[in-house]
Each structure stands twice: as C-alpha cells, then as structure tokens.
Design a protein around this motif. Structure first.
Motif, PDB file in Angstrom:
ATOM      1  N   LEU A  73       0.833  -1.191   0.000  1.00 31.86           N
ATOM      2  CA  LEU A  73       0.000   0.000   0.000  1.00 31.86           C
ATOM      3  C   LEU A  73       0.873   1.247   0.000  1.00 31.86           C
ATOM      4  O   LEU A  73       2.012   1.222   0.463  1.00 31.86           O
ATOM      5  N   THR A  74       0.336   2.339  -0.511  1.00 30.65           N
ATOM      6  CA  THR A  74       1.010   3.625  -0.362  1.00 30.65           C
ATOM      7  C   THR A  74       0.827   4.100   1.073  1.00 30.65           C
ATOM      8  O   THR A  74      -0.297   4.194   1.571  1.00 30.65           O
ATOM      9  N   SER A  75       1.932   4.378   1.742  1.00 27.71           N
ATOM     10  CA  SER A  75       1.913   4.717   3.162  1.00 27.71           C
ATOM     11  C   SER A  75       2.348   6.164   3.360  1.00 27.71           C
ATOM     12  O   SER A  75       3.444   6.558   2.947  1.00 27.71           O
ATOM     13  N   LEU A  76       1.486   6.951   3.988  1.00 27.57           N
ATOM     14  CA  LEU A  76       1.810   8.327   4.365  1.00 27.57           C
ATOM     15  C   LEU A  76       1.863   8.385   5.881  1.00 27.57           C
ATOM     16  O   LEU A  76       0.873   8.109   6.557  1.00 27.57           O
ATOM     17  N   ARG A  77       3.052   8.743   6.407  1.00 23.26           N
ATOM     18  CA  ARG A  77       3.249   8.711   7.851  1.00 23.26           C
ATOM     19  C   ARG A  77       3.745  10.056   8.360  1.00 23.26           C
ATOM     20  O   ARG A  77       4.519  10.743   7.691  1.00 23.26           O
ATOM     21  N   GLY A  78       3.306  10.404   9.563  1.00 24.03           N
ATOM     22  CA  GLY A  78       3.794  11.587  10.254  1.00 24.03           C
ATOM     23  C   GLY A  78       4.019  11.258  11.715  1.00 24.03           C
ATOM     24  O   GLY A  78       3.397  10.341  12.265  1.00 24.03           O
ATOM     25  N   GLN A  79       4.902  12.016  12.358  1.00 21.07           N
ATOM     26  CA  GLN A  79       5.273  11.684  13.737  1.00 21.07           C
ATOM     27  C   GLN A  79       5.711  12.936  14.478  1.00 21.07           C
ATOM     28  O   GLN A  79       6.419  13.783  13.929  1.00 21.07           O
ATOM     29  N   SER A 104       9.058  15.177  14.153  1.00 21.84           N
ATOM     30  CA  SER A 104      10.286  14.394  14.083  1.00 21.84           C
ATOM     31  C   SER A 104      10.386  13.490  12.862  1.00 21.84           C
ATOM     32  O   SER A 104      11.458  12.946  12.591  1.00 21.84           O
ATOM     33  N   ASN A 105       9.308  13.322  12.122  1.00 17.63           N
ATOM     34  CA  ASN A 105       9.400  12.452  10.954  1.00 17.63           C
ATOM     35  C   ASN A 105       8.150  12.616  10.098  1.00 17.63           C
ATOM     36  O   ASN A 105       7.040  12.679  10.625  1.00 17.63           O
ATOM     37  N   ILE A 106       8.340  12.681   8.792  1.00 20.38           N
ATOM     38  CA  ILE A 106       7.228  12.619   7.856  1.00 20.38           C
ATOM     39  C   ILE A 106       7.723  11.874   6.624  1.00 20.38           C
ATOM     40  O   ILE A 106       8.841  12.104   6.159  1.00 20.38           O
ATOM     41  N   SER A 107       6.920  10.939   6.121  1.00 21.33           N
ATOM     42  CA  SER A 107       7.405  10.100   5.023  1.00 21.33           C
ATOM     43  C   SER A 107       6.257   9.619   4.155  1.00 21.33           C
ATOM     44  O   SER A 107       5.094   9.591   4.577  1.00 21.33           O
ATOM     45  N   LYS A 115       8.110  -6.103  -6.910  1.00 18.32           N
ATOM     46  CA  LYS A 115       9.457  -6.322  -6.376  1.00 18.32           C
ATOM     47  C   LYS A 115      10.206  -5.038  -6.032  1.00 18.32           C
ATOM     48  O   LYS A 115      11.216  -5.087  -5.327  1.00 18.32           O
ATOM     49  N   VAL A 116       9.742  -3.906  -6.525  1.00 13.26           N
ATOM     50  CA  VAL A 116      10.450  -2.641  -6.321  1.00 13.26           C
ATOM     51  C   VAL A 116       9.595  -1.711  -5.466  1.00 13.26           C
ATOM     52  O   VAL A 116       8.435  -1.444  -5.799  1.00 13.26           O
ATOM     53  N   LYS A 117      10.171  -1.209  -4.370  1.00 11.08           N
ATOM     54  CA  LYS A 117       9.473  -0.312  -3.449  1.00 11.08           C
ATOM     55  C   LYS A 117      10.316   0.956  -3.262  1.00 11.08           C
ATOM     56  O   LYS A 117      11.550   0.911  -3.302  1.00 11.08           O
ATOM     57  N   PHE A 118       9.635   2.080  -3.033  1.00 14.10           N
ATOM     58  CA  PHE A 118      10.329   3.367  -2.921  1.00 14.10           C
ATOM     59  C   PHE A 118       9.776   4.151  -1.740  1.00 14.10           C
ATOM     60  O   PHE A 118       8.568   4.131  -1.471  1.00 14.10           O
ATOM     61  N   GLY A 119      10.672   4.858  -1.030  1.00 17.97           N
ATOM     62  CA  GLY A 119      10.251   5.688   0.086  1.00 17.97           C
ATOM     63  C   GLY A 119      11.004   7.006   0.117  1.00 17.97           C
ATOM     64  O   GLY A 119      12.166   7.087  -0.300  1.00 17.97           O
ATOM     65  N   LEU A 120      10.331   8.048   0.611  1.00 18.18           N
ATOM     66  CA  LEU A 120      10.924   9.379   0.738  1.00 18.18           C
ATOM     67  C   LEU A 120      10.531   9.931   2.100  1.00 18.18           C
ATOM     68  O   LEU A 120       9.357   9.877   2.486  1.00 18.18           O
ATOM     69  N   SER A 121      11.507  10.470   2.853  1.00 21.67           N
ATOM     70  CA  SER A 121      11.198  10.956   4.198  1.00 21.67           C
ATOM     71  C   SER A 121      12.002  12.199   4.536  1.00 21.67           C
ATOM     72  O   SER A 121      13.038  12.484   3.924  1.00 21.67           O
ATOM     73  N   TYR A 122      11.495  12.920   5.536  1.00 21.57           N
ATOM     74  CA  TYR A 122      12.185  14.085   6.103  1.00 21.57           C
ATOM     75  C   TYR A 122      12.228  13.918   7.617  1.00 21.57           C
ATOM     76  O   TYR A 122      11.262  13.458   8.237  1.00 21.57           O
ATOM     77  N   GLN A 123      13.362  14.303   8.216  1.00 20.19           N
ATOM     78  CA  GLN A 123      13.459  14.353   9.667  1.00 20.19           C
ATOM     79  C   GLN A 123      14.648  15.216  10.064  1.00 20.19           C
ATOM     80  O   GLN A 123      15.573  15.420   9.272  1.00 20.19           O
ATOM     81  N   PRO A 124      14.635  15.771  11.267  1.00 15.65           N
ATOM     82  CA  PRO A 124      15.814  16.505  11.742  1.00 15.65           C
ATOM     83  C   PRO A 124      16.962  15.540  12.004  1.00 15.65           C
ATOM     84  O   PRO A 124      16.742  14.416  12.463  1.00 15.65           O
ATOM     85  N   ASN A 410      -0.325   6.578  10.514  1.00 16.45           N
ATOM     86  CA  ASN A 410       0.041   5.904   9.273  1.00 16.45           C
ATOM     87  C   ASN A 410      -1.224   5.714   8.454  1.00 16.45           C
ATOM     88  O   ASN A 410      -2.083   4.898   8.797  1.00 16.45           O
ATOM     89  N   PHE A 411      -1.357   6.501   7.383  1.00 16.23           N
ATOM     90  CA  PHE A 411      -2.477   6.359   6.464  1.00 16.23           C
ATOM     91  C   PHE A 411      -1.990   5.552   5.265  1.00 16.23           C
ATOM     92  O   PHE A 411      -1.143   6.014   4.499  1.00 16.23           O
ATOM     93  N   ALA A 412      -2.510   4.352   5.117  1.00 17.02           N
ATOM     94  CA  ALA A 412      -2.057   3.457   4.051  1.00 17.02           C
ATOM     95  C   ALA A 412      -3.241   3.056   3.182  1.00 17.02           C
ATOM     96  O   ALA A 412      -4.254   2.562   3.679  1.00 17.02           O
ATOM     97  N   ASP A 413      -3.098   3.278   1.886  1.00 18.47           N
ATOM     98  CA  ASP A 413      -4.171   2.988   0.941  1.00 18.47           C
ATOM     99  C   ASP A 413      -3.543   2.633  -0.400  1.00 18.47           C
ATOM    100  O   ASP A 413      -2.323   2.720  -0.565  1.00 18.47           O
ATOM    101  N   ARG A 414      -4.378   2.275  -1.355  1.00 18.92           N
ATOM    102  CA  ARG A 414      -3.874   1.936  -2.681  1.00 18.92           C
ATOM    103  C   ARG A 414      -3.822   3.170  -3.574  1.00 18.92           C
ATOM    104  O   ARG A 414      -4.135   3.109  -4.761  1.00 18.92           O
ATOM    105  N   TRP A 415      -3.421   4.313  -3.009  1.00 16.27           N
ATOM    106  CA  TRP A 415      -3.254   5.526  -3.796  1.00 16.27           C
ATOM    107  C   TRP A 415      -2.189   5.294  -4.861  1.00 16.27           C
ATOM    108  O   TRP A 415      -1.139   4.711  -4.598  1.00 16.27           O
ATOM    109  N   PHE A 416      -2.422   5.805  -6.038  1.00 16.84           N
ATOM    110  CA  PHE A 416      -1.480   5.802  -7.164  1.00 16.84           C
ATOM    111  C   PHE A 416      -1.216   4.411  -7.741  1.00 16.84           C
ATOM    112  O   PHE A 416      -0.520   4.294  -8.736  1.00 16.84           O
TER     113      PHE A 416
END
Length: 422
Positions: A73-79, A104-107, A115-124, A410-416
């Motif tokens: 699933l496409t996962s949008l997370r914040g912390q 402290s975290n958003i991704s 077989k191929v997964k991708f992630g992008l995140s920001y944190q201090p 963690n909001f996870a759905d089949r977005w995109f």
C-alpha cells in the motif's frame, strides 16, 4: 571554538548554579545533539532494524532499505516527539528538567511494482540548543560574565529504493541529503560596561550520504522465519563551511549594533557524516511475533574547525527487541489486534569529555493501534515511549535522564497504484 568545546563543560561542573541549560548540554559538541533514526516503530523495539522485515503491507523500513518485501500500500506517515530530559550533577546538588516538542518524521512510501518499493522521508538530523552562563566576581562591585549558547539545526531528506532479487532475498539503496546551519557563540562582558566581545563559529552543511542494505529471510514450513540483515553507510561527499568571527558590539533590544570585526577566518571540512555498519539476526512467526538482536559500529572522525578540530570516537550500539500480535483475526477483542513492541539498547557513545565516554542505555515500549481496515486501506495510530540515561556525573559532568514519547499516524491505501493490483 576550543573555548566553547572545553570551557562549556568545565562550567557545567563548577558553576552549575548560574547556568541555564538548553535541550542538552551535549549539543555544544560537534554537530550538536543528534536526533536521527527516530522512527517510532524502530525506536520502540530498541533500535533493531537491519533484520526487521515488516510483516504488514503498510510499513516501510528506511533504516534497511532492502527489508521491504511486504509493502503493498502507499503509506503516508507523520510523527511528533515529546522529549523530557532530566539533568543532574554531583556539583552543588544541581537538578534541572527540560521539555521539547517537535515534528520528528514525515514520510511517504509506495510499491513501484511487486518487487520494487520506494520511500521518501524528512526528519531533523541534529540540533544545537544550549545556553550556559558563568559568572566571576572581580571585586569592587565588578563582575565578568561569559555566555555560551548554541543555535540552529541540521535537517535531512532521504530517498530509499528496495528490490527483491529472489524469494527471501533483497537489496536496497538509500541516499540522504543533509542541510542546515549551526552556530556556537561565546559572549564575554562586564557588569560595569555595555560593550560585548563575541566569538562565533557558524557552520553551513550541505552533504550527500549513501547507504547500501541487504537482507535474507528463510521461512520454515510452519511459518517460522529466520532473518539476516546488514547495512553499510558510506562516507559522505559533502562539505561543512565554517566561519569564525571575533568581534565587539552592543545590544539594543536584542539587536547587535556598532559591530567591529577584529578577526575573521574560514575553514572547510568534508568528513561530516560517519561511516556506519549494522548487522542483525531475527527470528519469528508470520503475523504473530518477532524478536531480533543487532550490533552497530560507527567509525570515528575528525571535524575541521578554524581554531580547533573536534574528534568523534569510534562507537558501537547493541540493541535487542521485537513485537507480538495476539490475534489479528479476533474482531471481538480490539486489543488482540494491537501490535505490541518492546526493546532495549546500550550505546558506547562517540563523545569523550573530561576523560569519560558519554554512554547511554534505555528501554522502550510501543504499540500500533489499527483503525478500521478495509480491503484497500490499513491505517493506524502508533505510539512509543523510551526511557533511559546518558552520560555520567563523574569528573564534573552532567548525567541526562530521558523519557521520550512519540506519537504518529500511518495512512495506508492503494493511492497511485490501483492498476498494479486490479
């Protein structure tokens, strides 16, 4: 710079009654107080990550980019993090408490294919926030004051790519970009004069860093699993540009005026972010429980400043932890579907001050509270708490106790990605 590094901690031991400490006195050293690797799902398990392949379809492991077989699933997370620090010293019965709250975290993470997964995140990455005042009586109602303070932060954006080479075997690659500005400032002045002599070292950081990860998992016919994982963080390819300024000035409503620059020098350092190697071993049962142990080694390095180099020591960290899920199919008892996490760690730190290593240890607990799932979504509210100690009261130093609370969504759905699974 040498005065700030050395005298600041001497002041902590000898003049604690006259101080106002920021978030951490250790922020006065090197790049500041490091906040990196603060993903609550990892910290809730004591920091284990290299052999941790999330069982569920809504979680991405940034620490080991290879370990993301199950992301569907496409996962949008914040912390957000709430840090509570308790400082004490044997000198003068010093006891002080500080609190801070920050994002402290958003991704975002998504499967590009099966077989191929991708992630992008920001944190201090790190912060410099300290404020230390010392006072010396000179006689005849005249006093000398020295104020040491730190400002600024280093932030980080990272992108990770995971590829499942074969059944149970994966490779991953991650790149990180560090950026920001940090400053160490010493101001010296006298009670019978408004003129201030300031010594400031400001550093601008722009640095890329790369991490390679691998993982292998063997599953038995009874759905038990044995997992091996490792990561290696390469040396960085960026720079830290530092400027040292010795000047005099006055303050009017907290604004400097009549600035007279006495001396100004520049320097450059390339050895900013350390080389790090981790290796872990884990064992568990699909969708029921998992436990793991991990060793992490960080290579020491030297930062080049104008007046004084700063040296980080070799460091290592031992972590152990895991999770368990009572019964994911029990819809009568909500708490049977909560994933519970636990862990602990010991770290020989990379700071050595007054002949003492600044080590730390702690215990952690956490939980993932699922929201109402559907066939296309898997959302949760995540919580972790970590408590422990850092440093020592020996040799006129300050010991830091901490209780850190992290809350995320963690909001996870089949977005995109609807076309991949229809």
């Amino acid at each position: 710079m040498n005065k700030i590094f050395v005298f600041a901690f001497i002041a902590l031991g000898t003049s604690l009654g006259a101080q106002s400490i920021g978030n951490s006195p250790y922020a006065s050293f090197g790049l500041g107080d490091v906040k990196y690797d603060n993903d609550l799902n990892i910290s809730a398990m004591g920091g284990i990550s290299s052999a941790y392949i999330p069982d569920f379809s809504n979680t991405f492991n940034f620490a080991n980019p290879a370990a993301n077989f199950n992301l569907e699933l496409t996962s949008l997370r914040g912390q957000v993090s709430n840090e509570n620090n308790f400082y004490k010293s044997n000198q003068t019965g010093y006891d002080k408490t500080k609190h801070s709250n920050y994002l402290s975290n958003i991704s975002i993470a998504l499967p590009l294919s099966s077989k191929v997964k991708f992630g992008l995140s920001y944190q201090p990455y790190s912060t410099k926030s300290y404020n230390i005042m010392t006072q010396k009586n000179l006689g005849e109602e005249n006093q000398q004051f020295n104020l040491f303070r730190g400002e600024g932060s280093i932030n980080m954006v990272e992108g990770a790519l995971s590829y499942q080479v074969a059944q149970g075997f994966g490779l991953g690659f991650k790149t990180k970009f560090h950026f920001g500005k940090i400053s160490d400032i010493e101001e010296s002045f006298f009670s019978n004069s408004e003129l201030i002599n300031g010594f400031e070292t400001s550093s601008k950081i722009k640095s890329f860093n790369f991490t390679f990860g691998s993982v292998y998992q063997y599953k038995t016919p009874s759905d038990n699993k044995l997992t091996l994982g490792a990561t290696y963080q390469f040396g960085n390819s960026g720079t830290m540009e530092s400027t040292y300024t010795n000047s005099t000035y006055f303050y009017t409503k907290n604004v400097r005026r009549d600035i007279n620059i006495i001396e100004k020098k520049n320097s450059e350092s390339k050895n900013i972010i350390p080389q790090v190697f981790t290796a872990g071993l884990g064992y568990g049962k699909d969708n029921r429980w998992f436990t793991s142990a991990q060793v992490e080694y960080t290579k020491g390095r030297k930062l080049n400043y104008v007046l004084q180099n700063f040296e980080y020591q070799d460091a290592y960290k031992i972590s152990a932890g895991g999770w368990f899920l009572p019964n994911s199919n029990d819809f009568r008892n909500y708490f049977s579907r909560v994933t519970y996490k636990y862990g602990g760690f010991y770290e020989k730190g990379d700071l050595n001050i007054n002949g003492k290593n600044i080590d730390s240890y702690g215990l952690s607990l956490g939980a993932n509270f699922p929201l109402k799932p559907t066939s296309n979504s898997f959302n949760s509210i995540d919580v972790s708490v970590e408590l422990g100690k850092r440093g020592t009261t020996q040799n006129n130093l300050v010991q830091q106790g901490f209780i850190n609370l992290k809350v995320g969504f963690n909001f996870a759905d089949r977005w995109f990605i609807k076309n991949l699974y229809n």
